[in-house]
Design a protein around this motif. Structure first.
Motif, PDB file in Angstrom:
ATOM      1  N   HIS A  27       0.845  -1.196   0.000  1.00  0.00           N
ATOM      2  CA  HIS A  27       0.000   0.000   0.000  1.00  0.00           C
ATOM      3  C   HIS A  27       0.880   1.246   0.000  1.00  0.00           C
ATOM      4  O   HIS A  27       0.612   2.197  -0.739  1.00  0.00           O
ATOM      5  CB  HIS A  27      -0.924  -0.017   1.219  1.00  0.00           C
ATOM      6  CG  HIS A  27      -1.962   1.046   1.203  1.00  0.00           C
ATOM      7  ND1 HIS A  27      -1.779   2.270   1.782  1.00  0.00           N
ATOM      8  CD2 HIS A  27      -3.195   1.069   0.644  1.00  0.00           C
ATOM      9  CE1 HIS A  27      -2.858   3.005   1.593  1.00  0.00           C
ATOM     10  NE2 HIS A  27      -3.731   2.309   0.911  1.00  0.00           N
ATOM     11  N   ASP A  29       3.969   1.457  -1.131  1.00  0.00           N
ATOM     12  CA  ASP A  29       4.636   1.536  -2.431  1.00  0.00           C
ATOM     13  C   ASP A  29       3.707   2.151  -3.476  1.00  0.00           C
ATOM     14  O   ASP A  29       4.130   2.968  -4.292  1.00  0.00           O
ATOM     15  CB  ASP A  29       5.087   0.141  -2.897  1.00  0.00           C
ATOM     16  CG  ASP A  29       6.247  -0.393  -2.069  1.00  0.00           C
ATOM     17  OD1 ASP A  29       6.873   0.395  -1.329  1.00  0.00           O
ATOM     18  OD2 ASP A  29       6.519  -1.597  -2.160  1.00  0.00           O
ATOM     19  N   ALA A  30       2.427   1.741  -3.447  1.00  0.00           N
ATOM     20  CA  ALA A  30       1.455   2.292  -4.393  1.00  0.00           C
ATOM     21  C   ALA A  30       1.280   3.787  -4.163  1.00  0.00           C
ATOM     22  O   ALA A  30       1.247   4.576  -5.113  1.00  0.00           O
ATOM     23  CB  ALA A  30       0.116   1.564  -4.259  1.00  0.00           C
ATOM     24  N   GLU A  33       4.324   5.611  -5.547  1.00  0.00           N
ATOM     25  CA  GLU A  33       4.272   5.698  -7.015  1.00  0.00           C
ATOM     26  C   GLU A  33       3.319   6.830  -7.439  1.00  0.00           C
ATOM     27  O   GLU A  33       3.616   7.584  -8.361  1.00  0.00           O
ATOM     28  CB  GLU A  33       3.795   4.370  -7.617  1.00  0.00           C
ATOM     29  CG  GLU A  33       4.820   3.251  -7.521  1.00  0.00           C
ATOM     30  CD  GLU A  33       6.032   3.489  -8.404  1.00  0.00           C
ATOM     31  OE1 GLU A  33       5.872   4.053  -9.504  1.00  0.00           O
ATOM     32  OE2 GLU A  33       7.141   3.111  -7.990  1.00  0.00           O
ATOM     33  N   PHE A  34       2.182   6.900  -6.770  1.00  0.00           N
ATOM     34  CA  PHE A  34       1.207   7.960  -7.047  1.00  0.00           C
ATOM     35  C   PHE A  34       1.856   9.325  -6.816  1.00  0.00           C
ATOM     36  O   PHE A  34       1.733  10.236  -7.637  1.00  0.00           O
ATOM     37  CB  PHE A  34      -0.016   7.774  -6.134  1.00  0.00           C
ATOM     38  CG  PHE A  34      -1.118   8.782  -6.368  1.00  0.00           C
ATOM     39  CD1 PHE A  34      -2.194   8.478  -7.172  1.00  0.00           C
ATOM     40  CD2 PHE A  34      -1.078  10.028  -5.748  1.00  0.00           C
ATOM     41  CE1 PHE A  34      -3.215   9.401  -7.376  1.00  0.00           C
ATOM     42  CE2 PHE A  34      -2.092  10.950  -5.948  1.00  0.00           C
ATOM     43  CZ  PHE A  34      -3.163  10.637  -6.770  1.00  0.00           C
ATOM     44  N   ASP A  37       4.221  10.280  -9.572  1.00  0.00           N
ATOM     45  CA  ASP A  37       3.521  10.645 -10.805  1.00  0.00           C
ATOM     46  C   ASP A  37       2.826  11.995 -10.711  1.00  0.00           C
ATOM     47  O   ASP A  37       2.799  12.760 -11.674  1.00  0.00           O
ATOM     48  CB  ASP A  37       2.474   9.582 -11.174  1.00  0.00           C
ATOM     49  CG  ASP A  37       3.110   8.303 -11.699  1.00  0.00           C
ATOM     50  OD1 ASP A  37       4.336   8.303 -11.951  1.00  0.00           O
ATOM     51  OD2 ASP A  37       2.385   7.307 -11.852  1.00  0.00           O
ATOM     52  N   HIS A  38       2.225  12.299  -9.565  1.00  0.00           N
ATOM     53  CA  HIS A  38       1.338  13.453  -9.456  1.00  0.00           C
ATOM     54  C   HIS A  38       1.918  14.614  -8.650  1.00  0.00           C
ATOM     55  O   HIS A  38       1.393  15.720  -8.729  1.00  0.00           O
ATOM     56  CB  HIS A  38       0.006  13.026  -8.816  1.00  0.00           C
ATOM     57  CG  HIS A  38      -0.736  12.016  -9.634  1.00  0.00           C
ATOM     58  ND1 HIS A  38      -1.528  12.353 -10.707  1.00  0.00           N
ATOM     59  CD2 HIS A  38      -0.799  10.665  -9.543  1.00  0.00           C
ATOM     60  CE1 HIS A  38      -2.044  11.260 -11.236  1.00  0.00           C
ATOM     61  NE2 HIS A  38      -1.616  10.215 -10.555  1.00  0.00           N
ATOM     62  N   GLU A  47      -8.129   7.101  -5.018  1.00  0.00           N
ATOM     63  CA  GLU A  47      -7.128   7.715  -5.895  1.00  0.00           C
ATOM     64  C   GLU A  47      -6.013   6.730  -6.248  1.00  0.00           C
ATOM     65  O   GLU A  47      -5.313   6.923  -7.232  1.00  0.00           O
ATOM     66  CB  GLU A  47      -6.528   8.951  -5.229  1.00  0.00           C
ATOM     67  CG  GLU A  47      -7.494  10.105  -5.124  1.00  0.00           C
ATOM     68  CD  GLU A  47      -6.844  11.368  -4.591  1.00  0.00           C
ATOM     69  OE1 GLU A  47      -5.679  11.312  -4.137  1.00  0.00           O
ATOM     70  OE2 GLU A  47      -7.505  12.409  -4.611  1.00  0.00           O
ATOM     71  N   LEU A  48      -5.867   5.693  -5.430  1.00  0.00           N
ATOM     72  CA  LEU A  48      -4.800   4.706  -5.673  1.00  0.00           C
ATOM     73  C   LEU A  48      -5.206   3.634  -6.673  1.00  0.00           C
ATOM     74  O   LEU A  48      -4.391   2.798  -7.024  1.00  0.00           O
ATOM     75  CB  LEU A  48      -4.411   4.024  -4.353  1.00  0.00           C
ATOM     76  CG  LEU A  48      -3.410   4.774  -3.479  1.00  0.00           C
ATOM     77  CD1 LEU A  48      -3.117   3.980  -2.233  1.00  0.00           C
ATOM     78  CD2 LEU A  48      -2.127   5.047  -4.244  1.00  0.00           C
ATOM     79  N   GLY A  50      -5.477   1.454  -9.631  1.00  0.00           N
ATOM     80  CA  GLY A  50      -4.590   1.351 -10.775  1.00  0.00           C
ATOM     81  C   GLY A  50      -3.117   1.419 -10.425  1.00  0.00           C
ATOM     82  O   GLY A  50      -2.269   1.286 -11.298  1.00  0.00           O
ATOM     83  N   TYR A  51      -2.802   1.610  -9.163  1.00  0.00           N
ATOM     84  CA  TYR A  51      -1.386   1.648  -8.764  1.00  0.00           C
ATOM     85  C   TYR A  51      -0.999   0.364  -8.067  1.00  0.00           C
ATOM     86  O   TYR A  51      -1.793  -0.346  -7.551  1.00  0.00           O
ATOM     87  CB  TYR A  51      -1.109   2.842  -7.834  1.00  0.00           C
ATOM     88  CG  TYR A  51      -0.893   4.108  -8.625  1.00  0.00           C
ATOM     89  CD1 TYR A  51       0.361   4.505  -9.018  1.00  0.00           C
ATOM     90  CD2 TYR A  51      -1.985   4.883  -9.007  1.00  0.00           C
ATOM     91  CE1 TYR A  51       0.549   5.652  -9.765  1.00  0.00           C
ATOM     92  CE2 TYR A  51      -1.809   6.018  -9.765  1.00  0.00           C
ATOM     93  CZ  TYR A  51      -0.538   6.403 -10.132  1.00  0.00           C
ATOM     94  OH  TYR A  51      -0.362   7.542 -10.879  1.00  0.00           O
TER      95      TYR A  51
END
Length: 51
Positions: A27, A29-30, A33-34, A37-38, A47-48, A50-51
């Protein structure tokens, strides 16, 4: 409770703790990554997706 039952219970609790820690790591790590990206941390789990 026998020694064998006690050892089995300890093993199950240990396995559960490991599984929980692995889920939390995934969780995080996701979320990271978000963030990469953002440029901001996700507010919620939606909001997570797809990650």
């Amino acid at each position: 409770m026998t020694v064998e039952q006690s050892m089995e219970l300890d093993r199950q609790q240990h396995d559960h703790a490991n599984a929980s820690a692995n889920t939390q790591d995934a969780h995080y790590d996701a979320a990271y990554e978000f963030y990469l990206d953002h440029g901001f941390w996700p507010v919620n789990d939606d909001e997570l997706a797809g990650y």
